[in-house]
Design an enzyme around this catalytic site. Structure first.
Site, mmCIF file in Angstrom:
data_model
loop_
_atom_site.group_PDB
_atom_site.id
_atom_site.type_symbol
_atom_site.label_atom_id
_atom_site.label_comp_id
_atom_site.label_asym_id
_atom_site.label_seq_id
_atom_site.Cartn_x
_atom_site.Cartn_y
_atom_site.Cartn_z
ATOM 1 N N ASP A 1 47.611 38.645 37.229
ATOM 2 C CA ASP A 1 46.200 38.305 37.049
ATOM 3 C C ASP A 1 45.835 37.251 38.080
ATOM 4 O O ASP A 1 46.553 36.258 38.235
ATOM 5 C CB ASP A 1 45.962 37.758 35.640
ATOM 6 C CG ASP A 1 46.368 38.764 34.562
ATOM 7 O OD1 ASP A 1 46.108 39.962 34.777
ATOM 8 O OD2 ASP A 1 46.951 38.358 33.549
ATOM 9 N N VAL A 2 44.733 37.482 38.752
ATOM 10 C CA VAL A 2 44.346 36.568 39.829
ATOM 11 C C VAL A 2 42.958 35.993 39.565
ATOM 12 O O VAL A 2 42.037 36.709 39.192
ATOM 13 C CB VAL A 2 44.354 37.305 41.187
ATOM 14 C CG1 VAL A 2 43.893 36.364 42.298
ATOM 15 C CG2 VAL A 2 45.738 37.859 41.481
#
Lengths: 381, 255
Positions: free
Chosen positions: B130-131
């Protein structure tokens, strides 16, 4: 040793439709042998579209009334959309009449792929805005299981009541005065009364006795809430299909051509539970073939002959492979083991009234029962 | 023409399905068993199911539930959420799951990636990343179980995961999650061109044209949540999936 054979009670069938006294032991017949349901059908106020369009002015008046009510608002009416024939055709007609409906889909966790695809096609092709009410599945599952345990016939009352409650609340919230309903005389006026029981008091009591959790988010309407929405908020339901010719085959043809609608077989089979309920639970446990009601309505509205209806009744009610597949799915969803389910299926049916229910006037005031014949006589005049 | 996978992502929370916006504002979208049955009939390429609370709450994967869901799918299923031990992975793979998705373990127990890849093959091991952009606009790896950004660079993180044995990288943009504004193509391109394993782009998809963009930016497959569970301006819950005809015309023939 002699055995006394019980005489097999022969059911008496109506001379016009295909209902018989097994469907409703209380049904009566006139001198021509026509049943009380057919007579009720004949007595319903309705239009005869065999010659011309006698409902035209009435229909147009309704449409302009609806349009006027929606001035300055996003929507002028609300329609329930299940993906089935009636609601799809209703949406099609509403659009054609220039109405601006908000379509509401009630998702009770049993949608088939066909249902959602049909809804997608209808709203995208007609450019109608959609809202979905998604029921809390775990709560609804518990309530459906409670109905199984109560051994009552109208398990679909849970869905029907919630749809009505959710729709009327949404209409009111969005300041919409009119709810268009796909219910119609031509294809569904006839329905034996022992098959249905829609009463929230009954639902509440069954859940209290057999459920494992309280009713929380399930959309419902008590007596006074109903009065509030109908009288104070004045949300009105209109069965607009009664104001136009409604032929099932023509309607299907239209929506198939115009909206890429796909057929799913039986009436209301767009829901997997309904398919299983009508195709397996009703005939197996309650000895009820719901097709008989629908076909009888079609006979009365002149869309089918009795012979054709009887022929159709001979067709298998359920494809055996599909039954097997659906049964496995239903058991999984409701978390029944095969044994539990089969035991519930073997339990004798119990009438809804064996549980708490909204009482009629005389049930509530039994000491006034002596007035009943008098009131009946007064009503007659 | 090149065929690419188009993957619905379903989020489990308290046993029900939800859809988030930017990893928050969860909206209930229904019963997972029914949703998977419908997706299965729509013949989707693959489904990713993520139990988003499992790691946060320190729970094991709910194997009974996963089994029930898996029995409705004849298409490959990937599962993520609460996986901490190799035995769990074995159980999952033996019960109808095709791939496991590791996220929390990539922080806490990277050895699990290696061990899973060694025992079951790297094709069965997906690492999800997840960014989220930080205040200065640079991409950082977001740690969902803690609800905050780390200082890790997504590219380094992805490279490391691949080195450890991940067969696939599931790249999700927190900022675009649920917004339906299109994929973060800069991010996709940045990671995709530097790693040798397939990359699945996720977060922000709003239509088939976005799939084409993501593939052109270097991803191997496209995933979406909101797009496949919502319809129209009211975000009405309605499971949908593009037809093969549309995918062919708008995506496969364009790449």
């Amino acid at each position: 040793m002699t055995t006394i054979e019980k005489p097999v009670t022969q059911a008496r069938q109506c001379s016009r439709c295909i209902l018989d006294t097994h469907d409703d032991p209380g049904m009566s017949f006139d001198e021509q042998g026509v049943c009380s349901y057919c007579n009720m059908y004949d007595a319903l106020p309705k239009y005869d579209f065999s010659q011309g369009d006698p409902a035209k002015s009435e229909r147009e008046a309704i449409i302009s009334k609806i349009k006027a009510s929606g001035k300055g608002k996003d929507y002028d009416c609300l329609i329930g959309l299940s993906g089935g024939v009636d609601s799809t055709y209703l949406a099609y007609q509403a659009h054609k009449m220039g109405l601006r409906p908000l379509a509401v889909h009630f998702d009770n966790g049993w949608n088939s792929e066909l249902a959602v695809k049909n809804i997608e096609n209808v709203v995208s092709k007609l450019g109608i805005d959609l809202y979905t009410y998604v029921i809390d599945w775990e709560e609804f599952r518990d309530m459906q299981v409670a109905f199984f345990k109560a051994s009552v016939i109208d398990i679909e009352a849970l869905t029907d009541h919630a749809i009505y409650a959710a729709l009327i609340k949404l209409a009111s919230k969005n300041k919409i005065k009119y709810m268009l309903s796909g219910n119609n005389i031509a294809t569904e006026a006839i329905l034996p009364s022992p098959w249905i029981y829609k009463d929230f008091t009954n639902i509440k009591d069954i859940q209290k006795r057999f459920g494992t959790r309280p009713i929380k988010s399930y959309p419902h309407l008590g007596y006074f809430q109903r009065l509030y929405y109908l009288n104070i908020k004045q949300v009105e339901t209109i069965q607009i299909l009664n104001y136009m010719p409604y032929d099932k085959d023509d309607a299907k043809k239209t929506i198939i051509e115009e909206l890429e609608w796909r057929d799913y077989g039986g009436k209301h089979y767009e829901s997997i539970f309904t398919r299983f309920y009508q195709g397996y639970i009703l005939p197996t446990k309650f000895k009820v073939d719901k097709r008989k009601a629908h076909l009888s309505s079609l006979i009365c509205s002149g869309q089918l002959t009795k012979e054709e209806a009887l022929e159709e009744l001979k067709l298998p009610i359920y494809d055996p492979d599909l039954l097997e597949e659906d049964k496995e799915f239903v058991l999984k969803k409701l978390k029944f083991t095969e044994k539990e389910f089969d035991e519930l299926m073997k339990m004798p049916p119990i009438p809804h009234k064996a549980y708490g229910h909204t009482k009629s006037f005389f049930e509530q005031y039994p000491f006034l029962k002596f007035l009943r014949p008098l009131i009946k006589n007064i009503r007659r005049y | 023409m090149r065929r690419v996978r188009v993957i619905p992502v379903l989020l489990l929370k308290n046993g029900g399905l939800v859809k988030s916006v930017k990893f928050k504002d969860f909206k209930y979208v229904g019963d997972p068993i029914n949703a998977v049955k419908i997706f299965n009939e729509k013949e989707v390429d693959e489904i990713v199911i993520l139990d988003i609370d499992a790691s946060k709450e320190g729970r094991e994967p709910d194997l009974d539930k996963i089994k029930e869901i898996a029995s409705e799918a004849f298409i490959p299923l990937a599962y993520g959420g609460g996986i901490t031990r190799i035995e769990q992975i074995k159980e999952l793979l033996f019960n109808g799951i095709e791939k496991i998705v590791l996220n929390q373990s990539a922080f806490n127990n990277p050895g699990l990636i290696t061990e899973a890849a060694r025992q079951f093959g790297s094709q069965a091991v997906v690492v999800s990343i997840d960014v989220k952009k930080n205040l200065f606009g640079s991409y950082k790896v977001y740690q969902h179980s803690k609800g905050k950004n780390t200082k890790r660079d997504p590219l380094d993180f992805a490279k490391e995961a691949v080195q450890l044995g991940a067969g696939e990288i599931f790249l999700n943009s927190v900022d675009l999650d649920g917004t339906q504004k299109g994929y973060d193509l800069t991010l996709v391109e940045k990671i995709a061109k530097e790693i040798e394993v397939p990359l699945i782009a996720c977060g922000g998809a709003n239509g088939v044209s976005n799939f084409r963009e993501a593939i052109q930016a270097g991803s191997s497959a496209c995933a979406a949540g909101s797009l496949f569970v919502f319809q129209g301006k009211h975000r009405a819950v309605l499971i949908n999936y593009p037809s093969q005809k549309d995918l062919k015309k708008e995506v496969f023939e364009q790449i």
